[in-house]
Enzyme design. Sequence first.
Site, PDB file in Angstrom:
ATOM      1  N   ARG A 120       1.154  -1.662  -0.278  1.00 43.14           N
ATOM      2  CA  ARG A 120       0.236   0.200  -0.418  1.00 43.14           C
ATOM      3  C   ARG A 120       0.921   1.115  -0.024  1.00 43.14           C
ATOM      4  NH1 ARG A 120      -3.470  -0.277   4.674  1.00 43.14           N
ATOM      5  NH2 ARG A 120      -2.549  -1.577   5.514  1.00 43.14           N
TER       6      ARG A 120
ATOM      7  N   ASN B 268      36.770  30.692  -6.563  1.00 41.58           N
ATOM      8  CA  ASN B 268      37.907  29.846  -5.928  1.00 41.58           C
ATOM      9  C   ASN B 268      38.531  28.681  -6.441  1.00 41.58           C
ATOM     10  OD1 ASN B 268      35.598  29.031  -5.995  1.00 41.58           O
ATOM     11  ND2 ASN B 268      35.931  28.022  -3.883  1.00 41.58           N
TER      12      ASN B 268
ATOM     13  N   ASN C 298      34.761  44.513   4.771  1.00 43.32           N
ATOM     14  CA  ASN C 298      33.650  44.902   4.274  1.00 43.32           C
ATOM     15  C   ASN C 298      33.759  44.555   2.975  1.00 43.32           C
ATOM     16  OD1 ASN C 298      31.519  45.863   3.472  1.00 43.32           O
ATOM     17  ND2 ASN C 298      31.244  47.575   5.136  1.00 43.32           N
TER      18      ASN C 298
ATOM     19  N   GLU D 256      -6.797 -13.413  13.751  1.00 42.58           N
ATOM     20  CA  GLU D 256      -6.910 -12.654  12.525  1.00 42.58           C
ATOM     21  C   GLU D 256      -8.198 -12.300  12.277  1.00 42.58           C
ATOM     22  OE1 GLU D 256      -3.945 -11.483  11.932  1.00 42.58           O
ATOM     23  OE2 GLU D 256      -3.433 -12.449  13.611  1.00 42.58           O
TER      24      GLU D 256
ATOM     25  N   TYR E 184      29.346  36.134  -3.124  1.00 40.54           N
ATOM     26  CA  TYR E 184      29.956  34.400  -2.530  1.00 40.54           C
ATOM     27  C   TYR E 184      31.718  34.325  -1.924  1.00 40.54           C
ATOM     28  CZ  TYR E 184      31.557  29.470  -2.948  1.00 40.54           C
ATOM     29  OH  TYR E 184      32.475  29.194  -3.262  1.00 40.54           O
TER      30      TYR E 184
ATOM     31  N   ALA F  39      28.786  44.423  -1.796  1.00 38.81           N
ATOM     32  CA  ALA F  39      27.998  43.587  -2.710  1.00 38.81           C
ATOM     33  C   ALA F  39      28.128  42.879  -3.789  1.00 38.81           C
ATOM     34  CB  ALA F  39      26.871  44.910  -3.315  1.00 38.81           C
TER      35      ALA F  39
HETATM   36  C1  UD1 Z   1      -0.031  -8.828  12.036  1.00 36.76           C
HETATM   37  C2  UD1 Z   1      -0.981  -9.763  13.586  1.00 36.76           C
HETATM   38  C3  UD1 Z   1      -1.846  -9.208  13.682  1.00 36.76           C
HETATM   39  C4  UD1 Z   1      -1.891  -8.063  14.562  1.00 36.76           C
HETATM   40  C5  UD1 Z   1      -1.470  -6.970  13.642  1.00 36.76           C
HETATM   41  C6  UD1 Z   1      -0.702  -5.666  14.042  1.00 36.76           C
HETATM   42  C7  UD1 Z   1      -0.311 -11.621  13.027  1.00 36.76           C
HETATM   43  C8  UD1 Z   1      -1.013 -13.167  12.371  1.00 36.76           C
HETATM   44  N1  UD1 Z   1      -1.360 -11.124  13.045  1.00 36.76           N
HETATM   45  O1  UD1 Z   1      -1.068  -8.472  11.586  1.00 36.76           O
HETATM   46  O2  UD1 Z   1      -3.390  -9.950  14.637  1.00 36.76           O
HETATM   47  O3  UD1 Z   1      -2.810  -7.167  15.040  1.00 36.76           O
HETATM   48  O4  UD1 Z   1      -0.298  -7.650  13.056  1.00 36.76           O
HETATM   49  O5  UD1 Z   1      -0.013  -4.641  13.706  1.00 36.76           O
HETATM   50  O6  UD1 Z   1       0.959 -11.695  12.913  1.00 36.76           O
HETATM   51  N2  UD1 Z   1       5.760  -9.725   8.251  1.00 36.76           N
HETATM   52  C9  UD1 Z   1       6.822 -10.944   7.874  1.00 36.76           C
HETATM   53  N3  UD1 Z   1       7.425 -11.639   6.911  1.00 36.76           N
HETATM   54  C10 UD1 Z   1       5.792 -12.021   6.515  1.00 36.76           C
HETATM   55  C11 UD1 Z   1       4.131 -11.017   6.571  1.00 36.76           C
HETATM   56  C12 UD1 Z   1       5.218  -9.927   7.832  1.00 36.76           C
HETATM   57  O7  UD1 Z   1       8.314 -10.424   8.255  1.00 36.76           O
HETATM   58  O8  UD1 Z   1       6.116 -13.136   6.091  1.00 36.76           O
HETATM   59  C13 UD1 Z   1       6.599  -8.208   8.843  1.00 36.76           C
HETATM   60  C14 UD1 Z   1       6.396  -7.948   7.751  1.00 36.76           C
HETATM   61  O9  UD1 Z   1       6.814  -6.502   7.044  1.00 36.76           O
HETATM   62  C15 UD1 Z   1       5.541  -6.823   8.996  1.00 36.76           C
HETATM   63  C16 UD1 Z   1       4.951  -7.223  10.222  1.00 36.76           C
HETATM   64  O10 UD1 Z   1       5.809  -8.814  10.087  1.00 36.76           O
HETATM   65  O11 UD1 Z   1       6.405  -6.038   9.975  1.00 36.76           O
HETATM   66  C17 UD1 Z   1       3.415  -7.459  10.458  1.00 36.76           C
HETATM   67  O12 UD1 Z   1       3.306  -7.831   8.701  1.00 36.76           O
HETATM   68  P1  UD1 Z   1       1.754  -8.027   8.926  1.00 36.76           P
HETATM   69  O13 UD1 Z   1       1.344  -8.485   6.991  1.00 36.76           O
HETATM   70  O14 UD1 Z   1       1.764  -6.456   8.761  1.00 36.76           O
HETATM   71  O15 UD1 Z   1       0.714  -8.098   9.657  1.00 36.76           O
HETATM   72  P2  UD1 Z   1      -0.753  -7.737  10.092  1.00 36.76           P
HETATM   73  O16 UD1 Z   1      -1.403  -9.097   9.285  1.00 36.76           O
HETATM   74  O17 UD1 Z   1      -1.083  -6.878   9.937  1.00 36.76           O
END
Ligand code: UD1
Length: 466
Positions: free
Chosen positions: A15, A396, A387, A160, A376, A390
Amino acid sequence: MALDIVIMAAGKGTRMKSALPKVLHKLAGRSLLQHVLQTAAGLGADGIVVNTGHGADKVEAAVTAPNMQFVRQMPQLGTGHAVQQAVPALHAQGTTLILNGDVPLITPATVHALIEACHGKQLALLTIELDDPSGYGRIVRGDPAGRDATEGGRVHGIVEHKDATPAERSIHEIYSGVMAAPTAALKRWLAALKNDNSQGEYYLTDVVAMAVAEGVHVVTTQPASDTEVLGVNSPVQLAELERRYQRTQAEALMEAGVRLADPARFDLRGELVCGHDVDIDVNCVFEGRVELGDGVRIGANCVIRNAVIHAGAAILPFTHMDGDALGVSVGAGALVGPFARLRPGATLGDEVHIGNFVEVKNSTLAKGAKANHLAYLGDTTVGERVNYGAGSITANYDGANKHRTVIGADVHVGSNCVLVAPVTIGAGATVGAGSTISKDVPPGQLSVARARQVSLSGWTRPVKKK
Ligand code: UD1
Ligand code: CA
């Protein structure tokens, strides 16, 4: 007891609609992930593991912290899968804290409380009540057998949003994405995760039900403010968090006595140290490290980076200072601007005046020197009370190398002169207006280097042909 920290930063950030990995977008001049790392680094952890995936090369090149290692997660199969990748890097015992790379404003106090609540034994979740909980995992409390989704009572799971029943969706307590778990148990739970859910992902949040099934206590703590747990998923959310962060910084400065004309029109992207009675007008941006001495006034619309401004100096509107690595220094009682530009290595003594459309780079101006208009000064040493007229310029750069200009004390450089470096103007000398000076000027003398004026009598202007 060992403390490990896992920071999840492998997700795509669709997003954001950006080529830059989400966690590298900046908030107050630092990447989201660097904010989280800074907080993590302050916890004295035995190890910090950062999950990278999308844009891993860029992310790994951009951030740094002591005791940190990267673990790649390819492909990204969910938050549980992310933490699974970190397992080999974790200690056998102790506490593991899980943070999110895109939740930048969590505070050390909140994280400390969570780690305390875990204590290497219990599963501690950071939760918060939100008016609009949609999209988040819900904290399900009550009797697990009845699964009645009532609020209050013991936690028995996180569901979730996409998997939640209408009753569960009516729960306002959400999981922030931050937890602290006993490391040995966490490893066991992670190994048992399944992906039989609506998104086909390995959910880290499923460890909660596993803990409950094993009789491990699940406890919750809350942050001081929702700002701490807000994540960044879109440019709108990024801007919203930026404003909240700026407001917090502005309030802290005002508490310390700094007068901000409007805290909503103030941006600090770094560190600002202020003395007493500092006034800052609207729309100023401070970057890197900036120090403002007692009684300093900053006019509207100034951008100031890596600079030290001493007591009583006044910086008039629309001035740009960029000290970069060399720094900029403005002496006590100096007057700079409006529309002045100070570049790296500009070092102004006490009571120096730099006026509109004057650029100073890698130059030292001694006490009381003035360059008030359209000029400059580059690679120049300027003596006391000089002084500088202007429109005058130090040439340089010869096209290949930079050379220095030295202007002695009490020199008067007339308007529209060119000082071709390397060149020295002796103390007390005067340079006539319009001169191009390419040879040293002796002290105390007048040097003029321009074509002599001629006046032709009897000359008539041309007239237009019919
Ligand atoms: C997750 C939580 C949810 C919580 C929310 C809070 C889970 C299943 N759900 O949901 O309960 O309310 O965060 O913001 O954990 N990431 C990875 N690898 C992956 C997937 C994600 O590194 O495979 C990282 C993302 O970059 C991010 C974080 O994990 O920094 C959270 O991932 P995101 O997809 O935003 O989680 P949510 O679905 O929002
Ligand atoms: Ca997700």
